[in-house]
Write an enzyme that holds these catalytic residues in place. Structure first.
Site, PDB file in Angstrom:
ATOM      1  N   GLY A 169       3.261  -3.774  11.634  1.00 17.74           N
ATOM      2  CA  GLY A 169       2.431  -4.062  10.472  1.00 17.74           C
ATOM      3  C   GLY A 169       2.347  -2.920   9.483  1.00 17.74           C
ATOM      4  N   VAL A 170       1.159  -2.724   8.928  1.00 15.77           N
ATOM      5  CA  VAL A 170       0.959  -1.679   7.924  1.00 15.77           C
ATOM      6  C   VAL A 170       1.198  -0.294   8.521  1.00 15.77           C
ATOM      7  CG1 VAL A 170      -1.554  -1.374   8.192  1.00 15.77           C
ATOM      8  CG2 VAL A 170      -0.492  -0.994   5.973  1.00 15.77           C
ATOM      9  N   ASP A 171       0.863  -0.113   9.792  1.00 14.05           N
ATOM     10  CA  ASP A 171       1.077   1.169  10.469  1.00 14.05           C
ATOM     11  C   ASP A 171       2.565   1.533  10.451  1.00 14.05           C
ATOM     12  OD1 ASP A 171       0.666   3.459  12.031  1.00 14.05           O
ATOM     13  OD2 ASP A 171       0.417   2.342  13.895  1.00 14.05           O
ATOM     14  N   ILE A 206       0.807  -1.213   0.000  1.00 14.73           N
ATOM     15  CA  ILE A 206       0.000   0.000   0.000  1.00 14.73           C
ATOM     16  C   ILE A 206       0.849   1.276   0.000  1.00 14.73           C
ATOM     17  CG2 ILE A 206      -0.294   0.201   2.507  1.00 14.73           C
ATOM     18  CD1 ILE A 206      -3.300   0.818   1.915  1.00 14.73           C
ATOM     19  N   GLY A 247      -4.676  -8.156  10.894  1.00  6.90           N
ATOM     20  CA  GLY A 247      -3.329  -8.521  11.333  1.00  6.90           C
ATOM     21  C   GLY A 247      -3.323  -8.869  12.809  1.00  6.90           C
TER      22      GLY A 247
END
Length: 186
Positions: free
Chosen positions: A30-32, A9, A123
């Site tokens: 994770g994505v953060d 992303i 997640g």
């Protein structure tokens, strides 16, 4: 248009990417963590400027906040906090739907046309991917039932299992919004 893609992303050129943040909005895993690393230290600085609504909480679960994208290809980051999965009996589906709805509304309020979501809460928060996907797709479709500036929503999955759950919920990789009559969506 709603699409499901398997990608990173942080590399997408869209108006806004959504960050599956924590309530503090100070980065994490994770994505953060990936979004914070890719955006650079200015993102953390912008997050600290968002007022706390209560001690250590800048964005409660189900809400959304907007910051610039800084070093990301995306112009903005919309931070939202998904629910932790406790078996579905702690208002998790409503909170997850609120994450998508409020993020979409924030994008529309800022006249953005494209937004990319990660698979919020799937997640470390433990939300089952198939249930999260159904909520995400239903909420985005519901949002598209009324006119807004948004013409493209990408549901971005990093892991294959999650991608397959989202693709199944969508009924394929791509579906046009009901309110759009543009021939490019046919």
């Amino acid at each position: 248009m709603i699409e499901v893609i398997q990608a990173d992303i942080t590399k997408l050129s869209v108006d806004a990417i959504v960050n599956a943040a924590n309530e503090r909005m100070l980065g994490g895993g994770g994505v953060d963590g990936a979004i914070h690393r890719a955006a650079g230290p200015a993102l953390l600085q912008a997050c600290t400027q968002i007022p706390q609504v209560r001690p250590s909480v800048r964005c409660p679960a189900g809400e959304a906040r907007l910051t610039p994208g800084f070093n990301l290809p995306a112009k903005y980051v919309i931070h939202t906090v998904g629910p932790v999965w406790y078996g579905g009996n702690q208002n998790e589906p409503a909170l997850l739907a609120s994450c998508y709805r409020r993020s979409l509304q924030l994008a529309a309020d800022n006249n953005l046309t494209s937004i990319a979501f990660p698979a919020i809460s799937t997640g470390v928060f433990g939300y089952p991917p198939d249930l999260a996907a159904k909520t995400a797709v239903a909420t985005v479709r519901e949002f598209f039932a009324t006119p807004s500036s948004i013409d493209r929503v990408s549901l971005v999955c990093f892991e294959t299992e999650v991608f397959e759950a989202f693709e199944s919920a969508l009924g394929g990789r791509l579906t046009p919004p009901r309110s759009c009559a543009s021939p490019r969506y046919t």
